[in-house]
Design a protein around this motif. Structure first.
Motif, PDB file in Angstrom:
ATOM      1  N   SER A 130     -16.973  23.944  13.117  1.00 40.57           N
ATOM      2  CA  SER A 130     -17.945  25.200  13.285  1.00 40.57           C
ATOM      3  C   SER A 130     -19.383  25.064  13.112  1.00 40.57           C
ATOM      4  N   LEU A 131     -19.899  24.056  12.115  1.00 40.03           N
ATOM      5  CA  LEU A 131     -21.263  23.858  12.083  1.00 40.03           C
ATOM      6  C   LEU A 131     -21.721  23.350  13.367  1.00 40.03           C
ATOM      7  N   GLY A 132     -21.081  22.275  14.167  1.00 40.79           N
ATOM      8  CA  GLY A 132     -21.610  21.868  15.357  1.00 40.79           C
ATOM      9  C   GLY A 132     -21.631  22.945  16.540  1.00 40.79           C
ATOM     10  N   HIS A 133     -20.505  23.976  16.425  1.00 39.59           N
ATOM     11  CA  HIS A 133     -20.490  24.933  17.515  1.00 39.59           C
ATOM     12  C   HIS A 133     -21.522  25.899  17.601  1.00 39.59           C
ATOM     13  N   LEU A 134     -22.087  26.021  16.337  1.00 36.40           N
ATOM     14  CA  LEU A 134     -23.274  26.943  16.439  1.00 36.40           C
ATOM     15  C   LEU A 134     -24.597  26.170  15.967  1.00 36.40           C
ATOM     16  N   TYR A 135     -24.631  25.310  15.577  1.00 35.71           N
ATOM     17  CA  TYR A 135     -25.925  23.881  15.655  1.00 35.71           C
ATOM     18  C   TYR A 135     -25.535  22.951  16.297  1.00 35.71           C
ATOM     19  N   PRO A 136     -26.004  22.681  17.489  1.00 39.59           N
ATOM     20  CA  PRO A 136     -25.523  21.521  18.266  1.00 39.59           C
ATOM     21  C   PRO A 136     -26.065  20.234  17.611  1.00 39.59           C
ATOM     22  N   SER A 137     -26.887  20.112  16.876  1.00 38.77           N
ATOM     23  CA  SER A 137     -27.369  18.972  16.416  1.00 38.77           C
ATOM     24  C   SER A 137     -26.485  18.624  15.085  1.00 38.77           C
ATOM     25  N   TYR A 138     -25.480  19.360  14.838  1.00 39.09           N
ATOM     26  CA  TYR A 138     -24.395  19.129  13.579  1.00 39.09           C
ATOM     27  C   TYR A 138     -23.251  18.948  14.394  1.00 39.09           C
ATOM     28  N   THR A 139     -22.931  18.266  15.361  1.00 47.64           N
ATOM     29  CA  THR A 139     -21.640  18.039  15.920  1.00 47.64           C
ATOM     30  C   THR A 139     -20.891  16.930  15.228  1.00 47.64           C
ATOM     31  N   VAL A 140     -19.704  16.839  15.600  1.00 47.89           N
ATOM     32  CA  VAL A 140     -18.838  15.722  14.884  1.00 47.89           C
ATOM     33  C   VAL A 140     -19.028  14.571  15.471  1.00 47.89           C
ATOM     34  N   SER A 141     -20.403  13.782  15.063  1.00 45.38           N
ATOM     35  CA  SER A 141     -20.607  12.615  15.699  1.00 45.38           C
ATOM     36  C   SER A 141     -21.339  11.769  14.565  1.00 45.38           C
ATOM     37  N   ARG A 142     -21.728  10.479  15.042  1.00 45.05           N
ATOM     38  CA  ARG A 142     -22.469   9.737  14.063  1.00 45.05           C
ATOM     39  C   ARG A 142     -23.809  10.462  13.606  1.00 45.05           C
ATOM     40  N   SER A 143     -24.585  10.912  14.897  1.00 46.25           N
ATOM     41  CA  SER A 143     -26.042  11.630  14.653  1.00 46.25           C
ATOM     42  C   SER A 143     -25.679  12.974  13.869  1.00 46.25           C
ATOM     43  N   GLY A 144     -24.543  13.638  14.352  1.00 46.65           N
ATOM     44  CA  GLY A 144     -24.456  15.008  13.479  1.00 46.65           C
ATOM     45  C   GLY A 144     -24.182  14.784  12.223  1.00 46.65           C
ATOM     46  N   LEU A 145     -23.411  13.829  11.614  1.00 49.89           N
ATOM     47  CA  LEU A 145     -23.206  13.306  10.202  1.00 49.89           C
ATOM     48  C   LEU A 145     -24.262  12.774   9.518  1.00 49.89           C
ATOM     49  N   GLN A 146     -25.098  12.160  10.370  1.00 53.47           N
ATOM     50  CA  GLN A 146     -26.583  11.707   9.668  1.00 53.47           C
ATOM     51  C   GLN A 146     -27.184  12.740   9.277  1.00 53.47           C
ATOM     52  N   ARG A 147     -27.506  13.835  10.452  1.00 53.52           N
ATOM     53  CA  ARG A 147     -28.333  14.949  10.025  1.00 53.52           C
ATOM     54  C   ARG A 147     -27.597  15.705   8.784  1.00 53.52           C
ATOM     55  N   LEU A 148     -26.244  16.008   8.900  1.00 53.72           N
ATOM     56  CA  LEU A 148     -25.668  17.002   7.794  1.00 53.72           C
ATOM     57  C   LEU A 148     -26.054  16.362   6.721  1.00 53.72           C
ATOM     58  N   ILE A 149     -25.986  15.245   6.197  1.00 54.95           N
ATOM     59  CA  ILE A 149     -26.301  14.449   5.012  1.00 54.95           C
ATOM     60  C   ILE A 149     -27.672  14.526   4.660  1.00 54.95           C
ATOM     61  N   ALA A 150     -28.395  13.921   5.573  1.00 60.93           N
ATOM     62  CA  ALA A 150     -30.015  13.781   5.141  1.00 60.93           C
ATOM     63  C   ALA A 150     -30.656  14.821   5.117  1.00 60.93           C
ATOM     64  N   ASP A 151     -30.153  15.875   5.901  1.00 60.24           N
ATOM     65  CA  ASP A 151     -31.300  17.069   6.066  1.00 60.24           C
ATOM     66  C   ASP A 151     -30.920  18.091   4.888  1.00 60.24           C
ATOM     67  N   PHE A 152     -29.658  18.073   4.361  1.00 58.07           N
ATOM     68  CA  PHE A 152     -29.469  19.022   3.426  1.00 58.07           C
ATOM     69  C   PHE A 152     -30.501  19.233   2.286  1.00 58.07           C
ATOM     70  N   SER A 153     -30.987  20.307   2.069  1.00 58.05           N
ATOM     71  CA  SER A 153     -32.051  20.763   0.817  1.00 58.05           C
ATOM     72  C   SER A 153     -33.265  19.987   1.101  1.00 58.05           C
TER      73      SER A 153
END
Length: 808
Positions: A130-153
């Protein structure tokens, strides 16, 4: 002395002396193997992945799957987020998903009470895509995973609390206490919706939550959905034990049984998934039984709704101990369990061991970011049934079918009319036209506030009352402003429209709730995927000007300033001066989107100053010159009299009549302001300088008679030119149990005070007034003292105080 007990890891509560027979306690599952081995394996995989991602979001900025030994530079410089609640939230999320996959007819929302539990929710949203559906930079992918973790807060990333930017959310997690009332509001008139709501045991100590437990008593199972409350008892707040954490199961069972619930405990960590799956199935079954009976015309009197009590260790899964301090199961895990992991080698080693304990490499492919198929197997295939993509949480509102407000107006014929009574007739028709998308939430004041005419078309929705039960009803009255506000928020954020009428003096109770809602609304409108919302609409009545009988405690217009403090794009404050203007204003507010609307109105009969057509023009402009009350239509005045508010307008109009009669050589212009925001300089409704001077002149003194605190208007006027010519008189914290006109006198907003200000100001412009100034002001003050004396001798106002002023 310090309480050493709180440093111990989740000690069991002391046993009470209550009897073993506790009414309402649901029996635990007989079969502790409720799930098949495959189901259990899949749910545990989902939880492991989500817990890892939540922990990684708090700590890591690179090396996000810990494929190499952690180095200081892998750790974020600022560690934000609350780990303590995350494992409980992911447990619930996983089991909601399982339930949605099994019960394909089920539609559900997840309302998250624990404020800073965003890491858990974002982790689950990423796993379900659902996150990647509404925010394309958070897709289920290596780059999306990196952004999810690194950009939080971090700057530009998601905040640490659940917010409007988080898919599926309808609740701002910045302030605790409101989740449960919001959940109930969300399922009103949604018969197929079941909202799961997690309430933290710290949050459960708040007053708003204490009242919200009664929400099920206002839920008609024939027309509305249901809420499954899940009280998460993990024992600690930031640094203290919680009340529920110190209660044993018998005490908790008695507590919820007394509230009308049937409680069930989920607490055995050895079989927690089986217990949770069984408890959720049981809760859903209880709800279906209650709803089916009601929908077949045989409702259960006072049904006992399910509630789940989930006991897990605080910070479940993190390191057990750091030095001499316990972490898991203690308050040390509430926020960041290893706060110095970037600088401290021991803590960084513990962090690495902790993260590796989840076996994340078995669950997420390090090269592609692809998720293990077992995890995705318990995510609903229909995207609109996934928690992050439920349409009600983001699609926006359904416009109301509004009647023509002019059908409810009054003619300008000298009669006095209660604006609130006319509004009641209008709302009666609104209810008839909008049977499932409009409600009134009122703190037990509907009749007092003159809206009882709506009961011609509807009733009160109170299921504990045998006379109201099973009859629907568009009106919910509960003597908790917090609960009314929470109901309204949940109802509005899921696409409907509501009105909240209240005594003026007590709307301030929901000040911070209103602010949190406005923040949520602001951020929601800054996303590109949330639809517009109906505005939330307050009608502030039973105002201080006519609360003389209830005394000083009921005289408080401070909520006006609270709304004025919001971002101008999202706030509106209106002071309709008569019944026709009130109808026009409410009609406008019910059509509006994305605002916090505050209407300040009188429930007492007042003159009709404007015809329906003139009222429409006046409200559209926000402020106009009232030629009928001015000299020579207001041309070339010596002084400008400005009225803002119903009773203060009456005093200004009365003052104008006195001045025309006693001082015919004085030239006055009367201006009425109905949209307070036109006075400001940085609001979408603000008058430009030419418009402001067109109303108020460029150089003549302005006497403003204002309903609220004078600072409200002074703040709005700040920065305009030549404002030393303005006198603002408003409520000045003077009041008692007295007469209505004495309230005007005490706060210096009476016609006598307005006249005196006008004469003193006009004397600076008009020499004919200057030579009579002392004589005229002394005469007015003498008359005022005679009125005061009459009030204190007779205990009431003189009979001519409220006669409508006469004009040629």
């Amino acid at each position: 002395m310090p309480n050493q007990f709180i440093d111990q890891p989740n000690p069991p509560p002391e046993e009470s002396n209550l009897p073993n027979e506790v009414l309402g306690l649901a029996a635990p599952a007989n079969d502790r193997k409720f799930l098949s081995d495959k189901e259990r394996h899949v749910v545990q995989k989902f939880r492991r992945a989500a817990d890892y991602l939540a922990a990684a979001m708090i700590f890591l900025k690179q090396n996000v799957l810990v494929q190499e030994p952690l180095k200081p530079e892998d750790i974020k410089p600022r560690l934000l987020g609350h780990w303590g609640t995350c494992p409980g939230l992911t447990l619930v999320y996983a089991h909601i998903n399982r339930l949605l996959c099994i019960h394909t007819e089920l539609r559900s929302m997840f309302i998250v009470g624990p404020g800073h539990g965003a890491p858990a929710i974002l982790a689950c949203l990423w796993l379900e895509e659902s996150l990647g559906h509404l925010y394309p930079s958070y897709t289920v992918s290596r780059s999306g995973l990196q952004r999810l973790i690194a950009d939080f807060s971090t700057p530009g990333g998601f905040p640490s609390h659940v917010s409007a930017e988080v898919p599926g959310s309808i609740h701002e997690g910045g302030e605790l206490g409101y989740a449960l009332s919001v959940a109930f509001g969300a399922v009103f008139d949604k018969p197929d919706m079941v909202a799961f709501c997690v309430i933290g045991d710290g949050e459960a100590e708040t007053g708003p939550t204490a009242a919200a437990w009664h929400g099920h008593k206002y839920l008609d199972p024939a027309e509305s959905g249901a809420v499954i409350p899940i009280l998460h008892v993990n024992g600690f707040k930031i640094s203290e034990r919680t009340i529920f954490g110190c209660m044993d199961n018998k005490e908790i069972a008695c507590f919820f049984s007394g509230l009308g619930y049937q409680p069930r405990f989920v607490e055995d960590l050895k079989c927690i998934d089986d217990d949770m799956a069984s408890a959720m199935e049981w809760a859903l079954g209880e709800i279906r039984n209650i709803q089916n009976a009601a929908r077949k015309g045989n409702p259960t009197p006072k049904p006992r709704w399910p509630v789940i009590i989930m006991r897990t260790p605080k910070g479940w899964g993190c390191p057990a101990q750091l030095g001499d301090n316990f972490i898991e199961g203690s308050f040390h895990s509430h926020q960041v369990p290893l706060p110095s992991a970037r600088k401290n080698d021991e803590q960084r080693k513990l962090l690495e061991e902790w993260l590796k304990s989840y076996g994340i490499s078995e669950l997420i492919d390090g090269d592609t970011g692809r998720i293990d198929s077992d995890i995705t197997s318990i995510i609903p295939k229909e995207v609109e049934r996934r928690i992050g993509q439920v349409p009600e949480t983001y699609k926006g509102y359904t416009p109301l079918n509004l009647p023509n407000w002019m059908d409810f107006t009054s003619e300008k014929n000298g009669n006095e009319v209660s604006g609130m009574q006319n509004v009641g007739e209008f709302l009666l028709k609104v209810i008839q036209n909008n049977q499932s998308i409009f409600r009134i939430f009122s703190p037990d004041e509907l009749e007092s506030n003159k809206l009882n005419v709506v009961f011609k078309a509807t009733g009160r929705n109170f299921q504990s009352d045998q006379f109201s039960r099973a009859k629907g009803g568009r009106v919910i009255e509960i003597l908790s402003e917090h609960t009314c506000q929470g109901f309204m928020q949940g109802y509005t954020l899921t696409g409907r429209t509501a009105v909240f009428p209240s005594y003026e003096s007590f709307l301030g109770i929901v000040h911070t709730m209103m602010v949190q809602y406005s923040k949520f609304n602001k951020m929601a409108q800054e996303t590109n995927w949330r639809g517009p919302l109906s505005s939330i609409n307050y009608i502030e009545t039973s105002t201080w000007t006519r609360q003389e009988h209830n005394g000083f405690s009921h005289q408080n217009p401070s909520f006006i300033g609270a709304v004025l403090g919001l971002k101008p794009t999202y706030s509106r404050v209106y002071f309709p001066p008569d019944a026709n203007c009130l109808l026009s204003t409410l009609h406008h507010c019910l059509k509006s989107k994305n605002y916090v609307n505050l209407i300040v109105a009188s429930k007492h009969p007042t003159p009709i100053y404007l015809s329906p057509e003139d009222a429409e023009a006046h409200c559209r402009a926000g402020a106009t010159v009232w030629k009928f009350a001015s000299t020579d239509d207001g041309i070339d005045p010596d002084v400008v009299l400005c009225a803002i508010g119903t009773e203060t307008t009456f005093e200004v109009v009365s003052a104008a009549e006195i001045l025309r009669r006693r001082v015919p050589e004085l030239r006055i212009r009367v201006v009425n302001v109905t949209d307070l925001m036109v006075l400001g300089r940085n609001h979408p409704h603000s008058l430009d300088e030419a418009g402001f001077e067109g109303l108020f002149t460029g150089d003549k003194d302005i006497i403003m008679n204002y309903h609220g605190y004078s600072n409200d208007v002074q703040g709005l006027l700040f920065g305009r030119k030549n404002m030393e010519r303005v006198v603002v008189q408003g409520y000045s914290e003077e009041g008692t149990t007295t007469s209505p006109f004495d309230m005007m006198l005490r706060n210096k907003v009476s016609r006598y005070h307005v006249c005196a200000h006008a004469i003193r100001s006009a004397a600076l412009q008009n020499p004919k007034i200057a030579v009579r100034q002392q004589e005229l002001v002394s005469e007015l003050m003498h008359d005022m003292e005679k009125v005061k004396e009459y009030i204190y001798v007779h205990g009431e106002d003189p009979g001519d105080c409220y006669d409508s002023p006469k004009f040629d």
